[in-house]
Design a protein around this motif. Structure first.
Motif, PDB file in Angstrom:
ATOM      1  N   ALA A 140     102.061 -77.591   1.093  1.00  0.00           N
ATOM      2  CA  ALA A 140     101.736 -78.356   2.305  1.00  0.00           C
ATOM      3  C   ALA A 140     102.756 -78.086   3.408  1.00  0.00           C
ATOM      4  O   ALA A 140     102.399 -77.874   4.575  1.00  0.00           O
ATOM      5  N   GLU A 141     104.031 -78.094   3.053  1.00  0.00           N
ATOM      6  CA  GLU A 141     105.086 -77.851   4.042  1.00  0.00           C
ATOM      7  C   GLU A 141     104.981 -76.445   4.613  1.00  0.00           C
ATOM      8  O   GLU A 141     105.109 -76.241   5.830  1.00  0.00           O
ATOM      9  N   ASN A 142     104.735 -75.470   3.768  1.00  0.00           N
ATOM     10  CA  ASN A 142     104.619 -74.090   4.228  1.00  0.00           C
ATOM     11  C   ASN A 142     103.456 -73.914   5.186  1.00  0.00           C
ATOM     12  O   ASN A 142     103.569 -73.194   6.185  1.00  0.00           O
ATOM     13  N   PHE A 143     102.336 -74.562   4.893  1.00  0.00           N
ATOM     14  CA  PHE A 143     101.170 -74.392   5.761  1.00  0.00           C
ATOM     15  C   PHE A 143     101.445 -74.959   7.156  1.00  0.00           C
ATOM     16  O   PHE A 143     101.153 -74.299   8.165  1.00  0.00           O
ATOM     17  N   LEU A 144     102.001 -76.165   7.223  1.00  0.00           N
ATOM     18  CA  LEU A 144     102.332 -76.746   8.519  1.00  0.00           C
ATOM     19  C   LEU A 144     103.370 -75.894   9.237  1.00  0.00           C
ATOM     20  O   LEU A 144     103.296 -75.688  10.459  1.00  0.00           O
ATOM     21  N   TYR A 145     104.326 -75.377   8.504  1.00  0.00           N
ATOM     22  CA  TYR A 145     105.372 -74.520   9.079  1.00  0.00           C
ATOM     23  C   TYR A 145     104.767 -73.245   9.675  1.00  0.00           C
ATOM     24  O   TYR A 145     105.154 -72.804  10.762  1.00  0.00           O
ATOM     25  N   MET A 146     103.790 -72.651   8.976  1.00  0.00           N
ATOM     26  CA  MET A 146     103.237 -71.366   9.404  1.00  0.00           C
ATOM     27  C   MET A 146     102.250 -71.469  10.562  1.00  0.00           C
ATOM     28  O   MET A 146     102.101 -70.526  11.337  1.00  0.00           O
ATOM     29  N   ILE A 147     101.545 -72.597  10.684  1.00  0.00           N
ATOM     30  CA  ILE A 147     100.541 -72.683  11.760  1.00  0.00           C
ATOM     31  C   ILE A 147     101.102 -73.251  13.051  1.00  0.00           C
ATOM     32  O   ILE A 147     100.452 -73.179  14.094  1.00  0.00           O
ATOM     33  N   ARG A 148     102.307 -73.813  13.027  1.00  0.00           N
ATOM     34  CA  ARG A 148     102.881 -74.423  14.223  1.00  0.00           C
ATOM     35  C   ARG A 148     103.919 -73.499  14.847  1.00  0.00           C
ATOM     36  O   ARG A 148     104.745 -72.909  14.148  1.00  0.00           O
ATOM     37  N   GLN A 149     103.878 -73.416  16.153  1.00  0.00           N
ATOM     38  CA  GLN A 149     104.782 -72.518  16.856  1.00  0.00           C
ATOM     39  C   GLN A 149     106.245 -72.849  16.574  1.00  0.00           C
ATOM     40  O   GLN A 149     107.066 -71.956  16.353  1.00  0.00           O
ATOM     41  N   THR A 150     106.566 -74.132  16.549  1.00  0.00           N
ATOM     42  CA  THR A 150     107.947 -74.548  16.303  1.00  0.00           C
ATOM     43  C   THR A 150     108.284 -74.579  14.824  1.00  0.00           C
ATOM     44  O   THR A 150     109.462 -74.589  14.449  1.00  0.00           O
ATOM     45  N   GLY A 151     107.252 -74.627  13.966  1.00  0.00           N
ATOM     46  CA  GLY A 151     107.471 -74.746  12.536  1.00  0.00           C
ATOM     47  C   GLY A 151     107.914 -76.124  12.093  1.00  0.00           C
ATOM     48  O   GLY A 151     108.287 -76.321  10.934  1.00  0.00           O
ATOM     49  N   GLU A 152     107.843 -77.100  12.998  1.00  0.00           N
ATOM     50  CA  GLU A 152     108.326 -78.438  12.687  1.00  0.00           C
ATOM     51  C   GLU A 152     107.195 -79.345  12.205  1.00  0.00           C
ATOM     52  O   GLU A 152     106.032 -79.179  12.596  1.00  0.00           O
ATOM     53  N   TYR A 153     107.538 -80.319  11.377  1.00  0.00           N
ATOM     54  CA  TYR A 153     106.585 -81.299  10.873  1.00  0.00           C
ATOM     55  C   TYR A 153     107.370 -82.499  10.382  1.00  0.00           C
ATOM     56  O   TYR A 153     108.561 -82.393  10.065  1.00  0.00           O
ATOM     57  N   THR A 154     106.699 -83.650  10.296  1.00  0.00           N
ATOM     58  CA  THR A 154     107.351 -84.853   9.796  1.00  0.00           C
ATOM     59  C   THR A 154     107.057 -85.008   8.311  1.00  0.00           C
ATOM     60  O   THR A 154     106.129 -84.392   7.771  1.00  0.00           O
ATOM     61  N   LYS A 155     107.834 -85.836   7.644  1.00  0.00           N
ATOM     62  CA  LYS A 155     107.613 -86.098   6.223  1.00  0.00           C
ATOM     63  C   LYS A 155     106.251 -86.723   5.993  1.00  0.00           C
ATOM     64  O   LYS A 155     105.545 -86.372   5.040  1.00  0.00           O
ATOM     65  N   THR A 156     105.852 -87.648   6.876  1.00  0.00           N
ATOM     66  CA  THR A 156     104.544 -88.303   6.740  1.00  0.00           C
ATOM     67  C   THR A 156     103.431 -87.276   6.820  1.00  0.00           C
ATOM     68  O   THR A 156     102.456 -87.335   6.056  1.00  0.00           O
ATOM     69  N   GLU A 157     103.548 -86.326   7.746  1.00  0.00           N
ATOM     70  CA  GLU A 157     102.531 -85.286   7.900  1.00  0.00           C
ATOM     71  C   GLU A 157     102.431 -84.436   6.637  1.00  0.00           C
ATOM     72  O   GLU A 157     101.332 -84.185   6.124  1.00  0.00           O
TER      73      GLU A 157
END
Length: 452
Positions: free
Chosen positions: A211-228
């Motif tokens: 889950a973390e890798n997917f959010l990291y790879m699709i977002r330009q900044t690679g940032e995400y919250t724990k809840t996300e």
């Protein structure tokens, strides 16, 4: 022939195809044919046995269907217990579920750590794969790109046709690990070449969860919250498996029964899931909800919401299909356990994203829709919202583009597909060959010169 002549000829051939491929519906009843592999009461025809997943939504007592609360189990373990277990320990559960589905038991701490490390290493694509197989042939449909990426893996595998279990396991774990990368890079190619947007490629990080890798790879900044990340992980867990009777799992088994390679079997499953009747339901829910939000002025007014739901059911509103998307399921009656679990976590993210008004609208529709359906359709059928009802809203809150909703389903369900392939290869070993009865009348061959 001119282009106009070709088009006119195609129109003529289309009429022929429609006319000569229409089976008299009475014959299906006459020969007791189970259309869609469904019994007359709507249940699925029993075609196999499995220990991987079980979907339970009713009991039958003296031929009467009695609704019960929905239950989903992976390898005999209730999905609610699985989710409560890893969430209580503050960790992600998708990798653990993949291990459980493939190997039939929960991993101990050592095995889970090694399995996560293995998946992290396998996420790195072979040299040149991204450039040659993804970026050089961008597709407007990510599911199409995903299927092509799976088939392309055959060319990079030193032993692609070996269906001994050790090799199939290696191929399965590689595919489970690489699906998020295929999808993320496929979307980057789509965004750049078909939408004119900037392309950014983040190399997957082995220490991150799926889950973390997917959010990291699709977002330009690679940032995400724990809840996300927690909510996306939950969604992956809930979509990983749903019994052998769903279309894509069955497709995996049918193709696997021929003895073909892993890549052919899994690509076929992707093609199955791509169909809107199987994998695209949450997109329809999202479109419906946007329409409701546009036409219902007061989202807290239950009478107004009921009024518009009735217009949808009577084909006066939205897409005029008469369907409330996300309502009802082939097995679940009183509740879909996946929707129940996803709803709880969706509330947390809605608070974080300041979208509680929308969340409350969803819960209002969940409460009212079965009542409106019963009144309008004069039906006593028990209906509940299914997982698609909330999953689209979750993906939207996560900022995931609509083009990725069905591919996300595939990123999760690949675990179940691989488990079913293994079970088919180990336990069945017989090619599937169902029967079709010919009902055409006998005809004589007519020489070419005598044909009309």
């Amino acid at each position: 022939m001119s282009n106009k002549d070709y088009l006119e000829f195609i129109d003529e051939l289309t009429v022929l195809a429609k006319t000569n491929n229409k089976i008299n519906t009475e014959n299906y009843t006459k020969y007791d044919v189970k259309k869609g592999l469904r019994n007359s009461n709507g249940t699925g025809v029993l075609v196999g046995l499995t220990e991987i997943g079980e979907v339970h939504g009713y009991i039958v007592d003296e031929e009467e269907v009695i609704p019960v609360e929905g239950r989903l189990t992976y390898r005999g373990i209730n999905i609610q217990d699985i989710v409560n277990g890893f969430q209580k320990e503050g960790r992600h559960g998708f990798e653990e579920v993949c291990y459980l589905l493939l190997f039939g038991q929960l991993p101990n701490a050592e095995h889970l750590a090694k399995f996560r490390q293995m998946m992290g290493n396998y996420r790195i694509l072979p040299e040149g794969f991204m450039r040659d197989m993804i970026l050089k042939a961008p597709s407007k449909n990510i599911m199409n790109k995903l299927a092509r990426s799976v088939l392309a893996c055959y060319s990079y595998d030193p032993n692609p046709d070996d269906i001994r279990i050790k090799n199939v396991l290696r191929q399965s774990i590689e595919l489970i690990a690489r699906f998020p990368v295929f999808v993320a890079y496929g979307y980057q190619a789509l965004a750049h070449y078909h939408k004119g947007q900037s392309m950014f490629i983040h190399k997957p990080r082995p220490e991150l969860s799926t889950a973390e890798n997917f959010l990291y790879m699709i977002r330009q900044t690679g940032e995400y919250t724990k809840t996300e990340a927690d909510l996306l992980d939950l969604s992956l867990v809930l979509h990983a498996e749903h019994g052998g009777g769903n279309n894509s799992a069955f497709t995996t088994r049918v193709v696997s029964s021929t003895g073909t390679d892993t890549y052919s079997a899994i690509a076929a499953a992707v093609g199955s899931l791509k169909g809107p009747k199987h994998g695209g339901a949450n997109l329809q829910v999202m479109k419906m909800m946007e329409n409701i939000k546009e036409h219902v002025t007061n989202w807290t007014d239950e009478e107004e919401v009921e009024w518009y739901l009735e217009k949808i059911l009577t084909r006066e509103a939205f897409d005029k299909s008469g369907l409330i998307y996300g309502l009802g399921h082939a097995v679940y009656t009183l509740s879909d356990p996946r929707a129940v679990l996803l709803k709880k976590k969706a509330f947390d993210l809605a608070q974080e994203k300041n979208r509680l008004d929308e969340f409350n609208l969803y819960t209002t529709i969940e409460k009212l829709a079965p009542k409106v359906f019963a009144r309008v359709k004069k039906s006593k059928k028990h209906l509940c919202v299914n997982v698609d009802f909330y999953s689209g809203f979750v993906y939207d809150m996560l900022g995931i583009p609509s083009e990725l909703c069905t591919p996300l389903f595939a990123i999760s369900r690949i675990a179940g597909w691989c488990a079913h392939r293994l079970e088919e290869l180990i336990s069945v070993k017989t090619i599937m060959r169902p029967a079709y009865k010919s009902v055409v009348t006998r005809k004589e061959y007519v020489p070419l010169a005598e044909r009309q």
